[in-house]
Design a protein around this motif. Sequence first.
Motif, PDB file in Angstrom:
ATOM      1  N   ASP A 103       0.828  -1.211   0.000  1.00  0.00           N
ATOM      2  CA  ASP A 103       0.000   0.000   0.000  1.00  0.00           C
ATOM      3  C   ASP A 103       0.863   1.261   0.000  1.00  0.00           C
ATOM      4  OD1 ASP A 103      -2.348  -1.442  -0.050  1.00  0.00           O
ATOM      5  OD2 ASP A 103      -2.811  -1.149   2.072  1.00  0.00           O
ATOM      6  N   ASP A 104       1.942   1.242   0.772  1.00  0.00           N
ATOM      7  CA  ASP A 104       2.826   2.414   0.845  1.00  0.00           C
ATOM      8  C   ASP A 104       3.374   2.788  -0.529  1.00  0.00           C
ATOM      9  OD1 ASP A 104       2.571   2.530   3.630  1.00  0.00           O
ATOM     10  OD2 ASP A 104       4.462   1.470   3.987  1.00  0.00           O
ATOM     11  N   TRP A 148      -0.104   1.581  -4.007  1.00  0.00           N
ATOM     12  CA  TRP A 148      -1.516   1.947  -4.027  1.00  0.00           C
ATOM     13  C   TRP A 148      -1.668   3.336  -4.614  1.00  0.00           C
ATOM     14  CZ3 TRP A 148      -5.783  -0.740  -3.612  1.00  0.00           C
ATOM     15  CH2 TRP A 148      -6.991  -0.057  -3.469  1.00  0.00           C
ATOM     16  N   GLU A 194      -3.526   6.643  -4.983  1.00  0.00           N
ATOM     17  CA  GLU A 194      -4.535   7.453  -4.291  1.00  0.00           C
ATOM     18  C   GLU A 194      -5.233   8.325  -5.301  1.00  0.00           C
ATOM     19  OE1 GLU A 194      -2.808   9.448  -0.970  1.00  0.00           O
ATOM     20  OE2 GLU A 194      -1.751   7.650  -0.306  1.00  0.00           O
TER      21      GLU A 194
END
Length: 65
Positions: free
Chosen positions: A58-59, A62, A64
């Motif tokens: 996610d860091d 992912w 945003e």
Amino acid sequence: MKNIKIKVARVEHDLSQADLAKKVGVTRQTIGLIEQGKYNPSLQLCLSICKTLGKTLDDLFWEEE
């Protein structure tokens, strides 16, 4: 889409593209293409990059909105 998150994490660890590439078993060009958003790495490569940089999927991967 560029992946600036990998570049930032790499610089935080004082690693060049070549250094990161060597640690994860790919070429410097591959790391450059991932950072430019021109190459979609395999899940295994993503996990290796995350482990090397001490980050989660996610860091680093992912997107945003």
